[in-house]
Design a protein around this motif. Structure first.
Motif, PDB file in Angstrom:
ATOM      1  N   THR A  67       0.693  -1.066  -0.034  1.00  0.00           N
ATOM      2  CA  THR A  67       0.092  -0.076  -0.049  1.00  0.00           C
ATOM      3  C   THR A  67       0.895   1.286   0.225  1.00  0.00           C
ATOM      4  OG1 THR A  67      -1.761  -1.025   1.400  1.00  0.00           O
ATOM      5  CG2 THR A  67      -1.901   1.253   1.198  1.00  0.00           C
ATOM      6  N   GLY A  68       1.833   1.381   0.996  1.00  0.00           N
ATOM      7  CA  GLY A  68       2.879   2.508   0.994  1.00  0.00           C
ATOM      8  C   GLY A  68       3.489   2.708  -0.355  1.00  0.00           C
ATOM      9  N   PHE A  69       3.980   1.532  -1.265  1.00  0.00           N
ATOM     10  CA  PHE A  69       4.546   1.806  -2.454  1.00  0.00           C
ATOM     11  C   PHE A  69       3.652   2.196  -3.446  1.00  0.00           C
ATOM     12  CE2 PHE A  69       5.524   0.105  -6.708  1.00  0.00           C
ATOM     13  CZ  PHE A  69       6.853   0.354  -6.674  1.00  0.00           C
ATOM     14  N   ILE A  70       2.429   1.755  -3.628  1.00  0.00           N
ATOM     15  CA  ILE A  70       1.450   2.167  -4.658  1.00  0.00           C
ATOM     16  C   ILE A  70       0.958   3.598  -4.399  1.00  0.00           C
ATOM     17  CG2 ILE A  70      -0.878   1.922  -5.551  1.00  0.00           C
ATOM     18  CD1 ILE A  70      -0.624  -0.957  -4.837  1.00  0.00           C
ATOM     19  N   LEU A  71       0.658   3.894  -3.218  1.00  0.00           N
ATOM     20  CA  LEU A  71       0.431   5.350  -2.813  1.00  0.00           C
ATOM     21  C   LEU A  71       1.462   6.277  -3.217  1.00  0.00           C
ATOM     22  CD1 LEU A  71      -1.629   5.017   0.742  1.00  0.00           C
ATOM     23  CD2 LEU A  71      -2.574   5.265  -1.577  1.00  0.00           C
ATOM     24  N   GLY A  72       2.815   5.775  -2.978  1.00  0.00           N
ATOM     25  CA  GLY A  72       3.921   6.678  -3.039  1.00  0.00           C
ATOM     26  C   GLY A  72       4.002   6.999  -4.565  1.00  0.00           C
ATOM     27  N   ALA A  73       3.892   5.777  -5.557  1.00  0.00           N
ATOM     28  CA  ALA A  73       3.930   5.933  -6.705  1.00  0.00           C
ATOM     29  C   ALA A  73       2.972   6.912  -7.402  1.00  0.00           C
ATOM     30  CB  ALA A  73       3.836   4.621  -7.625  1.00  0.00           C
TER      31      ALA A  73
END
Length: 410
Positions: A19-25
């Motif tokens: 979730t952190g990775f997708i939101l960051g992207a």
């Protein structure tokens, strides 16, 4: 607030970090370079992981070695090196084959910036670097090979003390062993706290990476990136699964139990920082503590399947840009040199750059190509690091199964 915190803690680690990775992207693509102020949050995560990783690596190797005799140590180490050579050669072959099929680099031109050729370490320098000048030099420099060397000799010394005929030496050895176990437990406790922060750090890393490089950069080198990830899929499904089947390791259970390791490696692009998590994941997958503690740090130094795969694709990519025709003998040479360099430079900083630059120079190809590839370095590094980590765990599982069968027959 307490409910939210408890809910956050109970959420599976993979879901939080993904979730952190997708939101960051998403945030990075929307705001672009303006999101650069988040970079320190990502750096903080990598610093925290590195802070815990080096002591954990040292302690786990010492504890692993002092439980083995010299014969067992040599046998396990020899099997692992053979495994690394086979998987690395397979990775280079997969990279070359796919690159020749998809032909990445057609129509691309060299960037205007130049790249200096990095200094390739001489074999004697590498060997001398393994032995630090003093006990603390290895830790202050963060040199993993030196740390492993110190850990192995200390572990062997404690093992000799524990099994000594001298009663006092035996007591001292047992005391040191208990102390190291307690310290190792303490650092793993610290690691559990660091992992609570990990999704925030991954969010920052993802946002700044996508924000600085942008979607256009990935589009420009889409063929190269796609070829690399097709190679990663083949490496996992054919090579790694093949080794797991050979050792009769339950495949679904194995990948389920190790998911924290390869997802952390993917999102942080740091195999060293992911090492404590990989060791813990290997134990969950059924690898004995003794083998996991020894094999995983060794793999972090000597095994670089992701880098080998990338190098095979990169060379064909470079040849396509410069219209260089490579012969069959050239490709055979690439496999041999690529295997040796990937194993020999896996523990060297910027190992991928060193390896690629050496091979490009060997075929008189311009080093500026490294700058072109740097445009997708972040996303390539993610898959490569995840492959390095899962490859290390597969190797540990295969060797551990073999050791258990040997003990069962004895």
């Amino acid at each position: 607030m307490k409910y939210i915190w408890n809910k956050y803690k109970s959420t599976p680690f993979v879901i939080k970090i993904t979730t952190g990775f997708i939101l960051g992207a998403i945030i990075g693509i929307i705001f672009g370079t303006k999101i650069g102020f988040l970079a320190p949050l990502g750096t903080l995560l990598l610093n925290l992981l590195s802070l815990v990783a080096l002591p954990v690596i040292f302690l786990t190797v010492v504890l692993a070695v002092n439980q083995m005799n010299v014969t067992q140590l040599g046998r396990i180490g020899g099997k692992l090196i053979v495994y690394y050579a086979v998987t690395t050669a397979a990775a280079v072959l997969i990279g070359l084959s796919l690159a020749l099929w998809f032909n990445p680099g057609k129509g691309l031109t060299l960037p205007v910036e130049t790249v200096e050729k990095p200094v390739t370490p001489h074999i004697s320098d590498v060997l001398l670097q393994i032995v630090p000048k003093n006990l603390f030099a290895a830790f202050t420099s963060g040199d993993l090979m030196s740390i492993l060397f110190v850990a192995v000799i200390i572990g062997m010394a404690i093992s000799m003390m524990k099994f000594s005929a001298d009663k006092q030496l035996e007591e001292y050895g047992a005391l040191l062993d208990k102390l190291l176990v307690a310290l190792n437990t303490m650092f793993y406790k610290i690691l559990s706290g660091v992992l609570l922060y990990a999704p925030i750090g991954v969010f920052a890393i993802s946002a700044t990476a996508f924000g600085s490089q942008g979607v256009e950069t990935f589009k420009a080198l889409l063929s190269f990136t796609a070829t690399f990830y097709v190679g990663i899929i083949i490496l996992w499904l054919v090579v790694y699964v093949g080794f797991l089947k050979y050792s009769r390791t339950p495949i679904v259970h194995f990948f389920k139990q190790t998911k924290d390791a390869y997802t952390t490696a993917f999102f942080t692009s740091s195999s060293i920082a992911s090492l404590p998590i990989a060791i813990d994941a290997a134990k969950k997958a059924g690898v004995s503590e003794k083998t996991a503690n020894f094999a995983l740090p060794l793999g972090a130094v000597f095994n670089s399947d992701g880098g080998a795969l990338r190098m095979g694709i990169s060379l064909v990519f470079a040849a396509n840009i410069t219209n260089l025709n490579l012969s069959v003998s050239d490709f055979l040479l690439i496999v041999v040199i690529g295997t040796l360099l990937s194993i020999g430079t896996a523990g060297v900083p910027a190992a991928g750059l060193v390896t690629l630059s050496v091979v490009l120079t060997m075929f008189n190809l311009p080093l500026e190509i490294v700058a072109l590839i740097a445009g997708v370095d972040a996303i390539i590094g993610m898959g490569g690091t995840a492959s390095n980590v899962i490859g290390d765990i597969v190797g540990a599982a295969v060797v551990d199964r073999g050791e258990r069968k040997k003990l069962a027959k004895a």
